[in-house]
Motif scaffolding. Structure first.
Motif, PDB file in Angstrom:
ATOM      1  N   TYR A 252       0.840  -1.197   0.000  1.00 33.96           N
ATOM      2  CA  TYR A 252       0.000   0.000   0.000  1.00 33.96           C
ATOM      3  C   TYR A 252       0.878   1.251   0.000  1.00 33.96           C
ATOM      4  N   TYR A 253       0.308   2.361  -0.433  1.00 36.72           N
ATOM      5  CA  TYR A 253       1.080   3.576  -0.661  1.00 36.72           C
ATOM      6  C   TYR A 253       1.058   4.498   0.557  1.00 36.72           C
ATOM      7  N   SER A 254       2.186   5.145   0.798  1.00 35.55           N
ATOM      8  CA  SER A 254       2.295   6.215   1.792  1.00 35.55           C
ATOM      9  C   SER A 254       2.926   7.416   1.122  1.00 35.55           C
ATOM     10  N   ASN A 255       2.461   8.601   1.472  1.00 29.25           N
ATOM     11  CA  ASN A 255       3.063   9.814   0.918  1.00 29.25           C
ATOM     12  C   ASN A 255       4.549   9.910   1.252  1.00 29.25           C
ATOM     13  N   CYS A 256       4.948   9.294   2.359  1.00 26.43           N
ATOM     14  CA  CYS A 256       6.360   9.323   2.735  1.00 26.43           C
ATOM     15  C   CYS A 256       7.223   8.527   1.765  1.00 26.43           C
ATOM     16  N   ASP A 257       6.613   7.627   0.979  1.00 28.09           N
ATOM     17  CA  ASP A 257       7.386   6.839   0.031  1.00 28.09           C
ATOM     18  C   ASP A 257       8.035   7.708  -1.024  1.00 28.09           C
ATOM     19  N   SER A 258       7.438   8.853  -1.338  1.00 32.12           N
ATOM     20  CA  SER A 258       7.945   9.681  -2.444  1.00 32.12           C
ATOM     21  C   SER A 258       8.325  11.079  -1.952  1.00 32.12           C
ATOM     22  N   ARG A 259       8.796  11.169  -0.729  1.00 29.63           N
ATOM     23  CA  ARG A 259       9.064  12.485  -0.155  1.00 29.63           C
ATOM     24  C   ARG A 259      10.195  13.239  -0.865  1.00 29.63           C
ATOM     25  N   ASN A 260      11.032  12.497  -1.641  1.00 26.72           N
ATOM     26  CA  ASN A 260      12.123  13.172  -2.341  1.00 26.72           C
ATOM     27  C   ASN A 260      11.739  13.616  -3.749  1.00 26.72           C
ATOM     28  N   VAL A 261      10.528  13.249  -4.196  1.00 29.16           N
ATOM     29  CA  VAL A 261      10.116  13.616  -5.553  1.00 29.16           C
ATOM     30  C   VAL A 261       9.748  15.090  -5.631  1.00 29.16           C
ATOM     31  N   GLU A 262       9.037  15.582  -4.630  1.00 27.84           N
ATOM     32  CA  GLU A 262       8.597  16.976  -4.615  1.00 27.84           C
ATOM     33  C   GLU A 262       8.930  17.553  -3.240  1.00 27.84           C
ATOM     34  N   PRO A 263       9.957  18.395  -3.140  1.00 28.73           N
ATOM     35  CA  PRO A 263      10.417  18.867  -1.825  1.00 28.73           C
ATOM     36  C   PRO A 263       9.325  19.495  -0.973  1.00 28.73           C
ATOM     37  N   GLN A 264       8.366  20.192  -1.597  1.00 29.58           N
ATOM     38  CA  GLN A 264       7.329  20.871  -0.829  1.00 29.58           C
ATOM     39  C   GLN A 264       6.060  20.017  -0.697  1.00 29.58           C
ATOM     40  N   ASN A 265       6.126  18.731  -1.043  1.00 28.45           N
ATOM     41  CA  ASN A 265       4.931  17.899  -1.046  1.00 28.45           C
ATOM     42  C   ASN A 265       4.443  17.579   0.361  1.00 28.45           C
ATOM     43  N   LEU A 266       5.354  17.542   1.325  1.00 30.11           N
ATOM     44  CA  LEU A 266       5.012  17.240   2.708  1.00 30.11           C
ATOM     45  C   LEU A 266       5.453  18.388   3.607  1.00 30.11           C
ATOM     46  N   GLY A 267       4.708  18.566   4.696  1.00 30.59           N
ATOM     47  CA  GLY A 267       5.037  19.645   5.622  1.00 30.59           C
ATOM     48  C   GLY A 267       6.351  19.423   6.340  1.00 30.59           C
ATOM     49  N   ARG A 268       6.574  18.174   6.772  1.00 34.31           N
ATOM     50  CA  ARG A 268       7.833  17.866   7.458  1.00 34.31           C
ATOM     51  C   ARG A 268       8.253  16.435   7.129  1.00 34.31           C
ATOM     52  N   PRO A 269       8.885  16.226   5.982  1.00 37.07           N
ATOM     53  CA  PRO A 269       9.288  14.874   5.585  1.00 37.07           C
ATOM     54  C   PRO A 269      10.282  14.234   6.536  1.00 37.07           C
ATOM     55  N   GLU A 270      11.009  15.054   7.334  1.00 37.97           N
ATOM     56  CA  GLU A 270      11.952  14.489   8.295  1.00 37.97           C
ATOM     57  C   GLU A 270      11.272  13.589   9.320  1.00 37.97           C
ATOM     58  N   ASN A 271       9.974  13.763   9.515  1.00 41.47           N
ATOM     59  CA  ASN A 271       9.273  12.972  10.524  1.00 41.47           C
ATOM     60  C   ASN A 271       8.824  11.603   9.998  1.00 41.47           C
ATOM     61  N   CYS A 272       8.938  11.374   8.704  1.00 40.50           N
ATOM     62  CA  CYS A 272       8.543  10.083   8.143  1.00 40.50           C
ATOM     63  C   CYS A 272       9.385   8.963   8.754  1.00 40.50           C
ATOM     64  N   GLY A 273       8.721   7.979   9.321  1.00 37.83           N
ATOM     65  CA  GLY A 273       9.411   6.807   9.846  1.00 37.83           C
ATOM     66  C   GLY A 273       9.866   6.904  11.277  1.00 37.83           C
ATOM     67  N   ILE A 274       9.773   8.081  11.912  1.00 39.23           N
ATOM     68  CA  ILE A 274      10.173   8.168  13.310  1.00 39.23           C
ATOM     69  C   ILE A 274       9.061   7.615  14.187  1.00 39.23           C
ATOM     70  N   ASP A 275       9.332   7.471  15.471  1.00 42.30           N
ATOM     71  CA  ASP A 275       8.333   6.947  16.402  1.00 42.30           C
ATOM     72  C   ASP A 275       7.041   7.761  16.312  1.00 42.30           C
ATOM     73  N   GLY A 276       5.933   7.049  16.119  1.00 41.16           N
ATOM     74  CA  GLY A 276       4.633   7.710  16.024  1.00 41.16           C
ATOM     75  C   GLY A 276       4.200   8.011  14.614  1.00 41.16           C
ATOM     76  N   TRP A 277       5.134   7.949  13.660  1.00 39.09           N
ATOM     77  CA  TRP A 277       4.806   8.265  12.269  1.00 39.09           C
ATOM     78  C   TRP A 277       5.317   7.165  11.333  1.00 39.09           C
ATOM     79  N   ASP A 278       4.959   5.914  11.637  1.00 28.16           N
ATOM     80  CA  ASP A 278       5.333   4.807  10.772  1.00 28.16           C
ATOM     81  C   ASP A 278       4.410   4.769   9.555  1.00 28.16           C
ATOM     82  N   ARG A 279       4.625   3.797   8.649  1.00 21.88           N
ATOM     83  CA  ARG A 279       3.857   3.741   7.400  1.00 21.88           C
ATOM     84  C   ARG A 279       2.376   3.496   7.646  1.00 21.88           C
TER      85      ARG A 279
END
Length: 431
Positions: A252-279
């Motif tokens: 299944y798809y997560s917006n975090c999967d493509s966080r490097n495609v469009e730099p402004q696509n996410l508010g804070r891509p650094e939080n992808c995958g940290i505790d509390g923000w898994d897929r």
């Protein structure tokens, strides 16, 4: 069970008539005395459209009659989505009044386009004149204002998708069948399972008419339903309720999967995958769907060789909130958290039974969708247990999917005047 059957028969006017089930309660049956084998083969062409006006929240300048904290919705775009497909279905009777079915759609084209509404242009649209940026270096976790306009996306805009859809498997049982017992209605219980067999739809990918991307949401869908029909003279009223339970499948798809495609696509891509923000937290959250259908089939012509049936039905559905592909996902190139809404409308169908083996059915449907928000990600969640979401002191609490440009109150997008249209023609071989 005998008491339940008696109650249902009483409620459905248990008068004797020779009957065949309505289309909505059709079940292939085998191993009966007069019918050792039953099977239906359906091949259909379907074209559907969704049209909607896209509005955006704004905070107007305060006046004596219009407080500045009163949000207004301003028209921005017209959305049109088209879906053209071939549907192939096979239903086989595996015992008396028990059917096993299989289906596969081939999506020939799923296209979308966005254009400005009258009076809106690139010079005055908040989409193209946007200057808000996400997560600026000078203020982590906070938005800032760019020195020049940074459009959210280009307008006009088109997307192109297609390919094999999800396979469907079904099991249905006619607990009562008026064909076998004229004193009772036809009552069907069923389970449909849609498997995530289609390739993953990645909204971040650019598409073209000669480079279509797949259409799969990678979600298991289990639909429970029950339907009743009762032939009374030339009319056969019916009723159906259904509920679809979605479960995320493999890939299944997560917006975090493509966080490097469009730099402004996410508010804070650094939080992808940290505790509390898994897929599981940041990925697709498909909507639950529940609906009711009621109507009647009318026998216009009934001869030994030819039959013509008219089908009039009303439909209503509830679509829950969730994060999935909606009217703006192709433009913003991500899954969007969408508000819940109701659908209600009607359908007209005409069935021509040309012989004992071949029949052709055509129908047209229109649904109205109530207004709903298209960009409504929550800003974050309390990670340190202090009772508040404090993204300044703890940027890790900021939802990586949250976009200050589109999810912040006074910048959200809404769908209004949304309508679905569908036309389909299906040929059926009955054995």
């Amino acid at each position: 069970m005998s008491r339940l059957r008696a109650v249902v028969a009483a409620l459905t006017l248990g008068a004797p008539f020779v009957a065949t089930a309505a289309d909505i309660t059709r079940v292939a049956s085998s191993f009966e005395d007069d019918k050792p084998f039953g099977m239906f083969i359906d091949v259909g062409f379907e074209h559907s459209q969704r049209r909607a006006k896209i509005l955006r929240e704004v905070l107007p300048t305060g006046t004596s009659t219009q407080p500045s904290d009163t949000r207004q919705l301003v028209p921005e775009l017209w959305y049109r989505g088209y879906d053209t497909r071939l549907n192939m279905d096979l239903a086989i009777g595996i015992s008396p009044d028990v059917e096993l079915s299989f289906g596969l759609p081939i999506v020939l084209a799923r296209n979308e386009n966005l254009n400005f509404v009258a009076g809106r242009t690139a010079e005055n649209s908040s989409i193209t004149t946007n200057r808000v940026r996400n997560d600026c270096a000078t203020s982590p976790g906070q938005p800032c204002v760019a020195s020049a306009a940074e459009p959210l996306f280009a307008v006009p805009l088109e997307t192109f998708r297609g390919g094999l859809g999800n396979m469907r498997f079904g099991l249905s049982w006619a607990a009562f069948n008026q064909r076998n017992d004229e004193t009772k209605p036809t009552w069907v219980l069923g389970l449909d399972y849609e498997a995530p067999t289609a390739k993953q739809l990645d909204p971040s990918l650019l598409t073209a008419s000669d480079n279509r991307s797949p259409v799969g949401d990678r979600v298991h869908k289990y639909t429970l339903y029950t339907a009743l029909s009762r032939k009374i003279g030339l009319a056969e009223p019916y009723f159906k309720i259904h509920y679809t339970i979605p479960v995320r499948g493999p890939g299944y798809y997560s917006n975090c999967d493509s966080r490097n495609v469009e730099p402004q696509n996410l508010g804070r891509p650094e939080n992808c995958g940290i505790d509390g923000w898994d897929r599981k937290t940041t990925g697709i959250q498909p909507a639950h769907v529940a609906g009711v259908t009621f109507g009647t089939e009318l026998q216009a012509i009934d001869t030994p060789r030819r039959k013509i049936k008219l089908d009039l039905r009303a439909l209503t559905q509830y679509v829950s909130e969730g994060r999935y592909y909606n009217e703006l996902s192709g433009a913003l190139r991500k899954l969007l958290y969408t508000g819940d809404y109701l659908q209600f409308g009607g359908q007209f169908g005409l069935t021509l039974q040309l012989s004992d083996v071949l029949s052709v059915r055509g129908s047209g449907m229109m649904l109205y969708n109530t207004d709903h928000v298209l960009t409504d990600e929550k800003i974050g969640k309390d990670m340190d247990g202090n009772g508040t979401v404090d993204i300044s002191a703890n940027p890790g609490e900021l939802n990586p999917n949250f976009d200050y440009r589109t999810d912040f109150v006074s910048r959200r997008f809404y769908a209004s005047e949304s309508k679905d249209f569908r036309l389909d023609v299906t040929a059926t071989l009955s054995f």
